[in-house]
Write a protein that holds these residues in place. Structure first.
Motif, PDB file in Angstrom:
ATOM      1  N   ILE A 133      -0.416  12.489   5.782  1.00 46.17           N
ATOM      2  CA  ILE A 133      -0.436  11.382   4.860  1.00 46.17           C
ATOM      3  C   ILE A 133       1.047  10.928   4.303  1.00 46.17           C
ATOM      4  O   ILE A 133       0.937  12.370   3.785  1.00 46.17           O
ATOM      5  CB  ILE A 133      -1.803  11.760   3.237  1.00 46.17           C
ATOM      6  CG1 ILE A 133      -3.228  11.632   3.802  1.00 46.17           C
ATOM      7  CG2 ILE A 133      -1.557  11.090   2.187  1.00 46.17           C
ATOM      8  CD1 ILE A 133      -4.068  13.079   2.908  1.00 46.17           C
ATOM      9  N   PHE A 134       1.380   9.967   4.237  1.00 42.45           N
ATOM     10  CA  PHE A 134       2.942   9.782   4.889  1.00 42.45           C
ATOM     11  C   PHE A 134       2.797   8.734   2.646  1.00 42.45           C
ATOM     12  O   PHE A 134       1.592   8.756   2.227  1.00 42.45           O
ATOM     13  CB  PHE A 134       3.167   8.864   5.381  1.00 42.45           C
ATOM     14  CG  PHE A 134       3.705   9.247   6.864  1.00 42.45           C
ATOM     15  CD1 PHE A 134       4.503   9.979   7.025  1.00 42.45           C
ATOM     16  CD2 PHE A 134       3.125   8.992   7.511  1.00 42.45           C
ATOM     17  CE1 PHE A 134       4.530  10.570   8.740  1.00 42.45           C
ATOM     18  CE2 PHE A 134       2.999   9.679   8.781  1.00 42.45           C
ATOM     19  CZ  PHE A 134       3.892   9.463   8.861  1.00 42.45           C
ATOM     20  N   ASP A 135       4.474   9.286   2.946  1.00 44.51           N
ATOM     21  CA  ASP A 135       4.466   8.709   1.303  1.00 44.51           C
ATOM     22  C   ASP A 135       3.715   9.230   0.056  1.00 44.51           C
ATOM     23  O   ASP A 135       3.024   9.140  -0.989  1.00 44.51           O
ATOM     24  CB  ASP A 135       4.432   6.669   0.941  1.00 44.51           C
ATOM     25  CG  ASP A 135       5.228   6.280   2.090  1.00 44.51           C
ATOM     26  OD1 ASP A 135       6.416   6.411   2.261  1.00 44.51           O
ATOM     27  OD2 ASP A 135       4.397   5.215   2.845  1.00 44.51           O
ATOM     28  N   ALA A 136       3.273  10.619   0.096  1.00 42.27           N
ATOM     29  CA  ALA A 136       2.565  11.234  -0.730  1.00 42.27           C
ATOM     30  C   ALA A 136       3.593  11.957  -2.003  1.00 42.27           C
ATOM     31  O   ALA A 136       4.594  12.290  -1.688  1.00 42.27           O
ATOM     32  CB  ALA A 136       2.353  12.818   0.064  1.00 42.27           C
ATOM     33  N   GLU A 137       4.068  11.420  -2.826  1.00 43.18           N
ATOM     34  CA  GLU A 137       4.171  11.578  -4.415  1.00 43.18           C
ATOM     35  C   GLU A 137       4.054  12.816  -4.569  1.00 43.18           C
ATOM     36  O   GLU A 137       3.158  13.098  -4.976  1.00 43.18           O
ATOM     37  CB  GLU A 137       4.908  10.640  -4.795  1.00 43.18           C
ATOM     38  CG  GLU A 137       5.855   9.274  -4.286  1.00 43.18           C
ATOM     39  CD  GLU A 137       5.911   8.429  -4.747  1.00 43.18           C
ATOM     40  OE1 GLU A 137       4.982   7.964  -5.832  1.00 43.18           O
ATOM     41  OE2 GLU A 137       6.989   7.373  -4.498  1.00 43.18           O
TER      42      GLU A 137
END
Length: 391
Positions: A121-125
């Motif tokens: 899961i990318f762009d997990a802030e």
């Protein structure tokens, strides 16, 4: 969402761990705060130990590595202009290192992830681990403005030196050990052929230099510099002149000059945080330790960490034993500290330290001369350089 192992960070440690667990039948989800292009594009080390090469082949990720990787059977040292070679393969019974950039390793890991069912899961802030002391830890993050939660059995912190994982271990539990070096490396990338088919490490009275490569047509060169140096003050001509001076006539005569397309200054440090496990949280890779790049151990140490961690987690799920989990930190740290020792020693041998005097310089010269003339000393260097076995 729920999984068995939540992995924070999609760098080499996180992705190798995810592939290892997937192959063993253990569910894992990787959370990464950046996108794939950013992670894959980071310029990092490119020397793979035998352990790392063997793992890539074991995971059936070695196709491009086999075709494009540059196998080195030895390495070279220059002491005030005099070059000598360490035949690592002959000394260690056939062990080698392979030059294959970390960017290429990451591409291989990412390309294989989706087809193999490895979830990233990318762009997990704002990723954060919770309840690591309990039997039900979980990880939260924010994506597209929505708060999300991943319940799990264990959390693997593979999010690097500046990540959140190590900070989740209570201050009264975590012990840190650090050495910050009083210099940095000024490095350039240039599309010119390397000056040698193997790496050259140089100790010169003006400071350290390293001749390395990324491919047969792309060179990576470094010179030791002060921490206060500015990239703007280093024209290409100044860099090439300094590099050639430090490499000595034999190696410098083979240097092809050209325009650099990347130039950067990197500080050097040694760092270890221990233990590498607290409750249901495990640390791996740069989240737990940093080495100066002199010994080319950074990514390789991350790989050895996750090999040990994957074995421990697989043993927990498949055999019902927690022996590996309970012993992970001590087992990993035993190898970490040996790699830290080698990197510290090799850095001290090849660099000029501003607080050292003429006696210290004479000791460097004497030790280099001893290595040049001693098979036993060369064996010690070689077996550490190619990578100590996992035990």
């Amino acid at each position: 969402m729920r999984t068995q192992v939540a992995i924070i960070g999609a760098g080499p440690a996180g992705l190798f761990l995810a592939h290892l667990l997937r192959r063993a039948g253990v569910d894992a989800v990787v959370l990464e705060r950046r996108d794939r292009a950013y992670v894959e594009g980071r310029v990092r080390a490119g020397v793979l130990e035998q352990v790392t090469v063997d793992l890539m082949h074991r995971l059936d990720l070695g196709g491009r590595l086999r075709a494009e990787g540059m196998v080195h059977t030895g390495t070279n040292i220059v002491a005030d202009g005099q070059l000598f070679r360490i035949d690592m393969a002959e000394l260690t019974g056939g062990s080698t290192v392979t030059v294959y950039g970390q960017q290429e390793v990451m591409k291989d890991l990412f390309d294989a992830a989706e087809p193999r069912g490895v979830t990233v899961i990318f762009d997990a802030e704002d990723v954060a681990p919770h309840d690591i002391d309990s039997a039900r830890p979980y990880v939260t993050w924010r994506q597209d403005g929505v708060e999300r939660r991943l319940d799990c059995d264990f959390i693997a912190g593979c999010d690097g030196y500046h990540g959140i994982s190590r900070a989740a271990i209570p201050a009264d539990v975590l012990k840190t050990f650090e050495r910050v070096y009083p210099f940095g490396w000024l490095g350039v990338l240039a599309d010119v052929p390397p000056c040698d088919h193997e790496l050259i490490y140089s100790n010169h009275e003006r400071g350290f230099a390293l001749a390395s490569m990324r491919s047969p047509t792309r060179s990576r060169y470094y010179v030791q510099c002060g921490l206060g140096e500015r990239i703007e003050d280093w024209s290409d001509d100044r860099f090439w002149d300094e590099l050639c001076l430090r490499l000595g006539d034999e190696a410098a005569g083979r240097v092809t000059r050209g325009a650099s397309f990347e130039k950067s200054i990197a500080p050097l440090r040694s760092f270890v945080g221990e233990p590498m496990r607290h409750g249901r949280l495990f640390l791996a890779g740069d989240a737990a330790h940093i080495v100066p790049p002199t010994g080319a151990k950074g990514m390789n140490l991350a790989v050895s960490d996750v090999v040990m961690l994957a074995e421990a987690l697989t043993e927990h799920y498949l055999d019902g034993s927690d022996a590996g989990i309970d012993g992970y930190s001590a087992r990993a740290l035993a190898r970490v500290w040996k790699a830290e020792r080698f990197s510290w020693w090799f850095t001290g041998l090849t660099h000029r330290f501003p607080d050292r005097d003429g006696f210290d310089r004479k000791m460097q010269v004497a030790e280099l001369a001893y290595i040049r003339g001693s098979r036993a000393a060369q064996l010690t260097l070689a077996e550490n350089y190619v990578g100590l076995p996992l035990v």
